[in-house]
Motif scaffolding. Structure first.
Motif, PDB file in Angstrom:
ATOM      1  N   LEU A  16       0.873  -1.357  -0.019  1.00 20.73           N
ATOM      2  CA  LEU A  16       0.053  -0.176   0.010  1.00 20.73           C
ATOM      3  C   LEU A  16       0.753   1.284  -0.083  1.00 20.73           C
ATOM      4  O   LEU A  16       0.504   2.344  -0.778  1.00 20.73           O
ATOM      5  N   ILE A  17       2.088   1.055   0.744  1.00 21.34           N
ATOM      6  CA  ILE A  17       2.828   2.426   0.791  1.00 21.34           C
ATOM      7  C   ILE A  17       3.454   2.673  -0.496  1.00 21.34           C
ATOM      8  O   ILE A  17       3.708   3.927  -0.524  1.00 21.34           O
ATOM      9  N   VAL A  18       3.971   1.695  -1.135  1.00 18.23           N
ATOM     10  CA  VAL A  18       5.158   1.837  -2.250  1.00 18.23           C
ATOM     11  C   VAL A  18       4.272   2.706  -3.414  1.00 18.23           C
ATOM     12  O   VAL A  18       4.791   3.332  -4.143  1.00 18.23           O
ATOM     13  N   ALA A  19       2.809   2.341  -3.448  1.00 19.63           N
ATOM     14  CA  ALA A  19       2.242   2.988  -4.433  1.00 19.63           C
ATOM     15  C   ALA A  19       2.429   4.513  -4.588  1.00 19.63           C
ATOM     16  O   ALA A  19       2.374   5.132  -3.439  1.00 19.63           O
ATOM     17  N   ILE A  20       2.779   5.058  -5.867  1.00 17.45           N
ATOM     18  CA  ILE A  20       2.881   6.553  -6.050  1.00 17.45           C
ATOM     19  C   ILE A  20       1.782   7.077  -5.599  1.00 17.45           C
ATOM     20  O   ILE A  20       0.607   6.985  -6.026  1.00 17.45           O
ATOM     21  N   GLY A  21       1.721   8.055  -4.715  1.00 20.22           N
ATOM     22  CA  GLY A  21       0.624   8.948  -4.427  1.00 20.22           C
ATOM     23  C   GLY A  21       1.409  10.523  -3.856  1.00 20.22           C
ATOM     24  O   GLY A  21       2.644  10.644  -4.222  1.00 20.22           O
ATOM     25  N   SER A  22       0.574  11.226  -3.407  1.00 18.78           N
ATOM     26  CA  SER A  22       0.830  12.696  -3.204  1.00 18.78           C
ATOM     27  C   SER A  22       2.099  12.550  -2.179  1.00 18.78           C
ATOM     28  O   SER A  22       3.020  13.468  -2.192  1.00 18.78           O
ATOM     29  N   ALA A  76     -11.737  18.158   1.831  1.00 19.19           N
ATOM     30  CA  ALA A  76     -10.650  18.988   2.281  1.00 19.19           C
ATOM     31  C   ALA A  76      -9.458  18.234   1.362  1.00 19.19           C
ATOM     32  O   ALA A  76      -8.739  18.951   0.983  1.00 19.19           O
ATOM     33  N   GLY A  77      -9.228  17.124   1.293  1.00 21.45           N
ATOM     34  CA  GLY A  77      -8.367  16.612   0.671  1.00 21.45           C
ATOM     35  C   GLY A  77      -8.277  16.844  -0.926  1.00 21.45           C
ATOM     36  O   GLY A  77      -7.016  17.108  -1.408  1.00 21.45           O
ATOM     37  N   ALA A  78      -9.239  16.765  -1.557  1.00 19.89           N
ATOM     38  CA  ALA A  78      -9.370  16.958  -3.052  1.00 19.89           C
ATOM     39  C   ALA A  78      -9.067  18.461  -3.104  1.00 19.89           C
ATOM     40  O   ALA A  78      -8.161  18.680  -4.299  1.00 19.89           O
ATOM     41  N   GLY A  79      -9.478  19.246  -2.467  1.00 17.58           N
ATOM     42  CA  GLY A  79      -9.101  20.692  -2.651  1.00 17.58           C
ATOM     43  C   GLY A  79      -7.470  21.045  -2.497  1.00 17.58           C
ATOM     44  O   GLY A  79      -7.046  21.638  -3.550  1.00 17.58           O
ATOM     45  N   PRO A 124      -7.526  11.674   1.901  1.00 23.00           N
ATOM     46  CA  PRO A 124      -8.319  10.490   2.307  1.00 23.00           C
ATOM     47  C   PRO A 124      -7.867   9.235   2.078  1.00 23.00           C
ATOM     48  O   PRO A 124      -8.018   8.144   2.772  1.00 23.00           O
ATOM     49  N   HIS A 125      -6.901   8.892   0.846  1.00 27.52           N
ATOM     50  CA  HIS A 125      -6.374   7.592   0.505  1.00 27.52           C
ATOM     51  C   HIS A 125      -5.453   7.163   1.558  1.00 27.52           C
ATOM     52  O   HIS A 125      -5.598   6.018   1.916  1.00 27.52           O
ATOM     53  N   VAL A 126      -5.088   8.051   2.433  1.00 32.09           N
ATOM     54  CA  VAL A 126      -3.886   7.553   3.505  1.00 32.09           C
ATOM     55  C   VAL A 126      -4.961   6.895   4.551  1.00 32.09           C
ATOM     56  O   VAL A 126      -4.406   5.870   5.218  1.00 32.09           O
ATOM     57  N   TYR A 127      -5.942   7.561   5.007  1.00 30.49           N
ATOM     58  CA  TYR A 127      -6.910   7.084   5.887  1.00 30.49           C
ATOM     59  C   TYR A 127      -7.666   5.618   5.503  1.00 30.49           C
ATOM     60  O   TYR A 127      -7.646   4.778   6.295  1.00 30.49           O
ATOM     61  N   LEU A 128      -7.835   5.679   4.168  1.00 30.24           N
ATOM     62  CA  LEU A 128      -8.597   4.278   3.722  1.00 30.24           C
ATOM     63  C   LEU A 128      -7.460   3.237   3.770  1.00 30.24           C
ATOM     64  O   LEU A 128      -7.871   2.203   4.153  1.00 30.24           O
ATOM     65  N   ASP A 129      -6.107   3.568   3.314  1.00 30.06           N
ATOM     66  CA  ASP A 129      -5.241   2.531   3.447  1.00 30.06           C
ATOM     67  C   ASP A 129      -4.672   2.311   4.909  1.00 30.06           C
ATOM     68  O   ASP A 129      -4.647   0.954   5.127  1.00 30.06           O
ATOM     69  N   THR A 130      -4.383   3.092   5.550  1.00 30.81           N
ATOM     70  CA  THR A 130      -3.780   2.905   6.854  1.00 30.81           C
ATOM     71  C   THR A 130      -4.726   2.552   7.872  1.00 30.81           C
ATOM     72  O   THR A 130      -4.746   1.663   8.652  1.00 30.81           O
ATOM     73  N   VAL A 131      -5.687   3.476   8.214  1.00 31.62           N
ATOM     74  CA  VAL A 131      -6.656   3.284   9.102  1.00 31.62           C
ATOM     75  C   VAL A 131      -7.948   2.259   8.933  1.00 31.62           C
ATOM     76  O   VAL A 131      -8.005   1.429   9.675  1.00 31.62           O
ATOM     77  N   LEU A 195      -5.603  11.864  -8.266  1.00 25.25           N
ATOM     78  CA  LEU A 195      -6.020  11.525  -6.905  1.00 25.25           C
ATOM     79  C   LEU A 195      -7.275  12.140  -6.606  1.00 25.25           C
ATOM     80  O   LEU A 195      -8.251  11.714  -5.798  1.00 25.25           O
ATOM     81  N   ALA A 196      -7.229  13.697  -6.776  1.00 26.24           N
ATOM     82  CA  ALA A 196      -8.191  14.622  -6.171  1.00 26.24           C
ATOM     83  C   ALA A 196      -9.718  13.836  -7.012  1.00 26.24           C
ATOM     84  O   ALA A 196     -10.811  13.835  -6.559  1.00 26.24           O
ATOM     85  N   ILE A 197      -9.602  13.724  -8.354  1.00 26.86           N
ATOM     86  CA  ILE A 197     -10.728  13.102  -9.190  1.00 26.86           C
ATOM     87  C   ILE A 197     -11.066  11.674  -8.678  1.00 26.86           C
ATOM     88  O   ILE A 197     -12.140  11.568  -8.280  1.00 26.86           O
ATOM     89  N   SER A 198     -10.278  11.071  -8.350  1.00 30.77           N
ATOM     90  CA  SER A 198     -10.553   9.565  -7.800  1.00 30.77           C
ATOM     91  C   SER A 198     -11.162   9.641  -6.469  1.00 30.77           C
ATOM     92  O   SER A 198     -12.071   8.529  -6.279  1.00 30.77           O
ATOM     93  N   LEU A 199     -11.231  10.456  -5.642  1.00 29.77           N
ATOM     94  CA  LEU A 199     -11.847  10.500  -4.355  1.00 29.77           C
ATOM     95  C   LEU A 199     -13.407  10.674  -4.542  1.00 29.77           C
ATOM     96  O   LEU A 199     -13.957  10.056  -3.726  1.00 29.77           O
TER      97      LEU A 199
END
Length: 201
Positions: A16-22, A76-79, A124-131, A195-199
């Motif tokens: 999950l962490i290795v995936a390229i993200g913000s 908030a994350g998308a903005g 939000p992807h961080v919360y979905l992945d980790t939490v 990422l913003a759109i995918s939310l």
């Protein structure tokens, strides 16, 4: 049993962490510019450790049962992701904004800390992945398995962010050319907007 849970934590956490993200994109950019790299690495690791811990402890279930909370986190994350995508695009267009040797454009420590925290906590992807994901799977481990699972996921996070932040220096010769910086910033802009759109898809 504990060893199996530990390996599960490392495997799933790492995937999950290795995936390229913000978060990874910003850390990579700071590492290439050699600006407050250790500070950024520490923030990434600490945020992941805390989020994984609260997820495994039961916070993941709470978030899934509160859709309105997750909705506002997404807004908030998308903005934030869209705004930073615009900044990255400007850096790709204007050469003066991507000159790593230009001291006038170097941000101060407070600015970098604020940005790194935003990328770590406003996505939000961080919360979905980790939490949610790691938390729900880790919480299902029997006995002390949830502890070993959490430790494994935390270790995967620490290894990845340290390797990304400290290993990026070997790419410095490549990014000594403005064209490479343009390509990186252009890719970062696309990642942020995607990422913003995918939310909301």
């Amino acid at each position: 049993m504990e060893a199996t849970a530990f390996l599960k934590g490392i495997g799933l956490g790492g995937s999950l962490i290795v995936a390229i993200g913000s978060q990874n994109a910003y850390l990579l950019r700071q590492a290439l510019k050699r600006e407050f790299v250790l500070t950024c690495i520490a923030i990434c690791i600490i945020c992941d450790v805390v989020l994984i811990a609260v997820g495994v402890a039961g916070m993941g279930r709470l978030i899934t049962e509160a859709p309105s909370l997750l909705f506002w986190i997404k807004i908030a994350g998308a903005g934030f992701l869209f705004w930073y995508g615009v900044r990255a695009l400007r850096s790709a267009i204007y050469p003066s904004a991507i000159n790593a040797s230009d001291d006038n454009t170097a941000p101060d420590r407070k600015t970098v800390i604020a940005a790194m925290l935003a990328f770590s906590l406003l996505n939000p992807h961080v919360y979905l992945d980790t939490v949610v994901l790691l938390g729900s799977i880790g919480g299902q481990q029997p006995g002390n398995g949830r502890v070993y699972f959490a430790v494994g996921a935390m270790l995967a996070s620490a290894i990845w962010f340290s390797a990304l932040g400290l290993g990026a220096r070997y790419l410095t010769p490549l990014f000594a050319r403005p064209t490479a910086w343009r390509m990186l910033d252009g890719a970062i802009a696309i990642i942020m907007w995607s990422l913003a759109i995918s939310l909301f898809l």
